[in-house]
Each structure stands twice: as structure tokens, then as C-alpha cells.
Design an enzyme around this catalytic site. Structure first.
Site, PDB file in Angstrom:
ATOM      1  N   GLY B  71       0.730  -1.328  -0.025  1.00 57.96           N
ATOM      2  CA  GLY B  71       0.059   0.069  -0.186  1.00 57.96           C
ATOM      3  C   GLY B  71       0.755   1.262   0.144  1.00 57.96           C
ATOM      4  CB  THR B  72       3.772   2.350   1.825  1.00 54.47           C
ATOM      5  OG1 THR B  72       3.099   2.288   3.346  1.00 54.47           O
ATOM      6  CG2 THR B  72       4.763   3.547   1.949  1.00 54.47           C
ATOM      7  CG  HIS B 200       0.020  -6.655   5.069  1.00 56.85           C
ATOM      8  ND1 HIS B 200      -0.058  -6.319   6.481  1.00 56.85           N
ATOM      9  CD2 HIS B 200       0.304  -5.352   4.496  1.00 56.85           C
ATOM     10  CE1 HIS B 200       0.183  -5.213   6.318  1.00 56.85           C
ATOM     11  NE2 HIS B 200       0.245  -4.611   5.332  1.00 56.85           N
ATOM     12  CB  CYS B 321       2.040   3.002  10.569  1.00 56.10           C
ATOM     13  SG  CYS B 321       1.285   1.902   9.656  1.00 56.10           S
TER      14      CYS B 321
END
Lengths: 107, 382
Positions: B71-72, B200, B321
């Protein structure tokens, strides 16, 4: 942990904005800490260090208790770096309570 | 102690059937999918199958899907790649409740001279359509809005927001990391130009994600090399990861969603029944099927998480995060919490593997923990 209703002195550190607050209550007799309790708003590290500190300080003279450092508290705890400030907070809360006692009773 | 895992918003367990499918591609069919020989061709065939499975799941074409590391990366590529490919425009719109990888990409672009608008949200976490419309100007090139919020679970109405972007001829991107396979994503119906997906959070492996890029969109690649992924993302493909990702998409189903909603509602009801001074954060109705986010006034979220951990339950205060930062949640601040109450949240995120029995256990221990922490908080009346 908790509050001493008729405490001789109180020391509070931190604020809700930063996420950790500790309030230490002292009961002193003949210059010795007869009872000490703490109220904590914070993470587990804050709860553990402040609770541990009360156990360490109980029975000590005010001078001895004043010398307790954050290193004494965090020793053996394996606190992650980001949580070291919790032990610093705990030590300074106790000192603030002792200062409060000395000011009130002029000792 | 058997662990009860309720932190599926952070990551999920790899489904056994996913792990099984992946195994072969580590040491048997280990070819590089770009190689011309048999092992390479085998890998490539599976990659293209995976691409089709993922494309189909969001009503896209296979050549509109590129694989990334997660995603990042997909979000970084979107913001920076669209910014650098569009010479005419220099304005990007995001919301105040995006994941850090969108917010920090936006902040980085700001340093390079781009103008960024950070849209406010209402107390449930919704973007106001009129606000969006008003903030679009002739220089706007991209609007990026998170689909299902990773902290408070609110699901935005992409169709309506996308319509506005389409009407104003501005590209529309959504970060669907939390919502993928949990609620409908249809790139045509929802007017989406770019969509970030990852593996994930849906019982696939870590380190794999995808980006949907509508055909014809001009985007500047950030990773240069052998020209993989239609020249948009160079680097040898993570063959086992991508195959695992597509397998995870295959096993996702409606029944799991219904199961998670049932458990979610049971937890919410149970907590309100047994605990006072509590608020459910995020929208009650338009909510991720697996997300619960409470504020327990007067006590600290990390304290709750610590005691739950001791009881065998894995939970979090919000985004995993940011748990290494002491900054209070930007999402809770954006939905109107005072700073002092921003540290009092607990996020429980469920999966297909949670059971009713686990929920019963949670509902037994959580009230005890809250009571204990409230007994020794210095803030009784906050």
C-alpha cells in the site's frame, strides 16, 4: 496504586495532551516515607514505572527517595527508547511530591 | 496462552490455503517471470492469472493492474507519479484522515512546490461533497481519498465523490487497503482512476500490493530498471507473494463479511452495555465490517492495549504505524476530538478467524481492565 486521601504532599507531572500523567501522594512520618501511592494515566510503561517507584520509595527517608533516578527505576525493565521518558516522569513526580512536602512543612 | 488476534487492521494471518499455494513458488517453480525458459514462463503464466483475478475483483482490465510492494508504495507512486506527469497542474487534494503514506507523500510534494489541500471531515469521518467540489480549481490534477478509514473504519461514498472529480476532469484515487474484499470496489461504477490495494490485510503475504491505473492515464514511474509492469515499476516480480495475494482475493467471500459484522455488533453492544463513558468512533452505519474504535474517557489507550495483551488479546490504539510516535492520532483530531481525549482510544479489528467465544472472553476481560485503569487514573471527571 491509587490515591491517599489525607496525603501530606502531592506531586503531579505530565499532561493529558502528551498522553502521560502521574500524580504521587505521600504520607510522611519522622522524615520517612510511610506510605506512597500513585495515580497514572498512561501506557503500560508509565503504569509499571510509577508503580515500581512507589515500591522503591516506601520506607526510605526523604533524602534517599529524592535520589532515586530514572535509571534506578528502568533498570531491568528493558524499556524501549521511546518509553524511557515514563521512568523520567515517575522520578520527577516523586521529587515534586517531596518538594511539595518540604515547602509545606518547611523541612 | 492461546492468543486472540483482534488487530487485523495492522496485518492479518496468512490463510493456510494461501501459504500452501505460495510454497511451490519458493523452491520448485522459482523462475523469474521475465525469463524465457520454462520456469520463467510458468511463473509468468501464474502472474498473469493473478493479475486477472485482481482486475476482475474491482471490475478493471488486467493491463490496468501493476504489482507493487504494498500500500505504501502504491500510494507514493500515485501521488508523486501523477504530480510529476502533469505539467499543467500543481494542486492535489487529500483529506486529513489519510494514512501517513499519503499524508507524508503530500507533504513532500508540498516541499517541491506543489499546493496541497487537506480536506476536513465531519465528526463521523465523512468528506463533504460540497467541500470537495469547492476545493477543486483549474490547477487541480488529483484527488486522493481513503476508502475505509484505517483507524475509525468510516467508509466514504466513492461513487458520489468520484462523480464530482469526473465532472471537473480531475483524477480520482482511493486508498482501499482496509476496504478491499470487505466492501464493493467497482472502478467503473465508482468513477475511480487509481486504486491502491494490498495483500497483507486480506490474509495474503506482506510485501505485496497493487495499483489500478485506468488505461490512458499518464503517470511517471519512480522505480527505474528493467521496465517491468508496463514500464511503470521496475524490479523482479515477487512471484510467490503475488500468487499468494491473488489466492487471498479468491478465498474472500460474503459469508466472512457477515460473520465479522455479527461479531462487530456484538462487541459494540456488549461494551455499551457494560462500560460507561465510552464513545464509538467513526460512522455507525457506513463502517468497515471488521473495525471497532472506542474512546474510553479518562484512561489511556496504550494502557488498555497492555492489559489486553496480558490477557492474551492483541489489539491496538489506532494505526500500528504510528504507535512508535507520541503524537496523538491525526484521525481522531480530525473528527473533532480534543487533544486530551485523543490518547484514550482502542481499536479492535476482526477477521474471518475470530469466534463468538473469543468475543465473549473479550467482553468479560475488557470491562475489568477499564474499571481497573479508571480506579487509578488521576482524571476521574474528564
Amino acid at each position: 496504586m491509587g490515591k491517599i486521601k489525607d496525603a501530606d504532599a502531592v506531586g503531579e507531572v505530565g499532561n493529558l495532551n502528551c498522553g502521560d500523567v502521574m500524580k504521587i501522594y505521600l504520607k510522611v512520618e519522622k522524615n520517612k516515607i510511610k506510605d506512597v501511592k500513585v495515580e497514572t494515566f498512561g501506557c503500560i510503561a508509565a503504569i509499571v514505572t510509577s508503580s515500581l517507584l512507589t515500591e522503591m520509595a516506601k520506607g526510605k527517608t526523604l533524602d534517599e527517595a529524592y535520589k532515586i533516578t530514572n535509571k534506578d527505576i528502568s533498570e531491568g525493565l528493558e524499556l524501549p527508547n521511546i518509553k524511557l521518558h515514563c521512568s523520567v516522569l515517575a522520578a520527577s513526580a516523586l521529587r515534586k511530591a517531596i518538594d511539595d512536602y518540604r515547602k509545606k512543612f518547611k523541612v | 496462552m492461546k492468543r486472540i488476534y483482534m488487530d487485523n487492521g495492522a496485518t492479518t494471518k496468512v490463510a493456510p490455503e494461501v501459504a500452501k499455494v505460495m510454497k511451490k513458488y519458493f523452491s520448485d517453480s522459482y523462475g523469474n517471470s521475465s525469463s524465457l525458459h520454462k520456469l520463467g514462463r510458468d511463473a509468468n503464466k501464474k502472474i498473469e492469472e493473478a493479475r486477472k483475478i485482481i482486475a476482475d475483483s474491482i471490475n478493471a482490465e488486467p493491463n490496468e493492474i501493476i504489482f507493487t510492494s504494498g500500500g505504501t508504495e502504491s500510494n507514493n507512486l500515485t501521488l508523486k507519479g501523477i504530480a510529476f506527469a502533469n505539467e499543467k497542474g500543481s494542486h492535489i487534494i487529500v483529506t486529513k484522515v489519510e494514512h501517513d503514506c499519503v499524508l507524508n507523500s503530500a507533504k513532500w510534494l508540498e516541499k517541491q512546490g506543489y499546493k496541497i489541500t487537506y480536506l476536513n471531515v465531519d465528526t463521523d469521518g465523512f468528506v463533504n461533497e460540497k467541500d470537495l467540489e469547492k476545493s477543486i480549481n483549474e490547477k487541480t490534477i488529483l484527488v486522493s481519498i481513503i476508502h475505509g478509514n484505517n483507524e475509525v473504519g468510516t467508509i466514504q461514498n466513492l461513487e458520489k465523490l468520484g462523480k464530482i472529480c469526473r465532472k471537473r476532469n480531475v483524477l480520482f484515487h482511493t486508498d482501499a487497503c482496509q476496504s478491499y474484499t470487505k466492501t464493493e470496489i467497482d472502478v467503473k461504477k465508482q468513477n475511480l482512476d487509481l486504486v491502491t490495494l494490498n495483500s497483507h490485510k486480506i490474509h495474503g503475504p506482506k510485501g505485496v500490493g497493487a495499483l489500478f491505473i485506468r488505461k490512458g492515464i499518464n503517470i511517471t514511474p519512480w522505480q527505474h530498471g528493467g521496465g517491468h509492469e508496463f514500464n511503470l515499476r521496475s524490479g523482479t516480480l515477487n512471484v510467490p507473494g503475488i500468487i499468494g495475494f491473488s489466492e487471498a482475493v479468491k478465498i474472500a467471500n460474503k459469508k466472512d463479511i457477515e460473520h465479522m459484522i455479527k461479531l462487530r455488533e456484538k462487541i459494540i453492544e456488549g461494551v455499551f452495555d457494560k462500560i460507561s463513558d465510552v464513545k464509538l468512533n467513526g460512522s455507525k452505519k457506513e463502517r468497515l465490517c471488521n473495525n471497532i474504535n472506542f474512546t474510553f474517557f479518562g484512561i489511556e489507550g496504550e494502557g488498555i492495549v497492555g492489559y489486553l495483551d496480558e490477557k492474551g488479546i492483541c489489539a491496538s490504539t489506532g494505526s500500528a504505524c504510528s504507535s512508535n510516535s507520541l503524537e496523538p492520532s491525526h484521525v481522531l483530531q480530525a473528527i473533532g476530538f480534543e487533544r486530551k481525549d485523543c490518547n484514550s482510544s482502542l481499536r479492535l479489528t476482526l477477521s474471518r478467524y475470530n469466534t463468538e467465544k473469543e468475543v465473549d472472553y473479550l467482553l468479560k476481560v475488557l470491562p475489568e481492565i477499564i474499571e481497573k485503569l479508571r480506579r487509578f487514573t488521576p482524571y476521574k471527571n474528564v
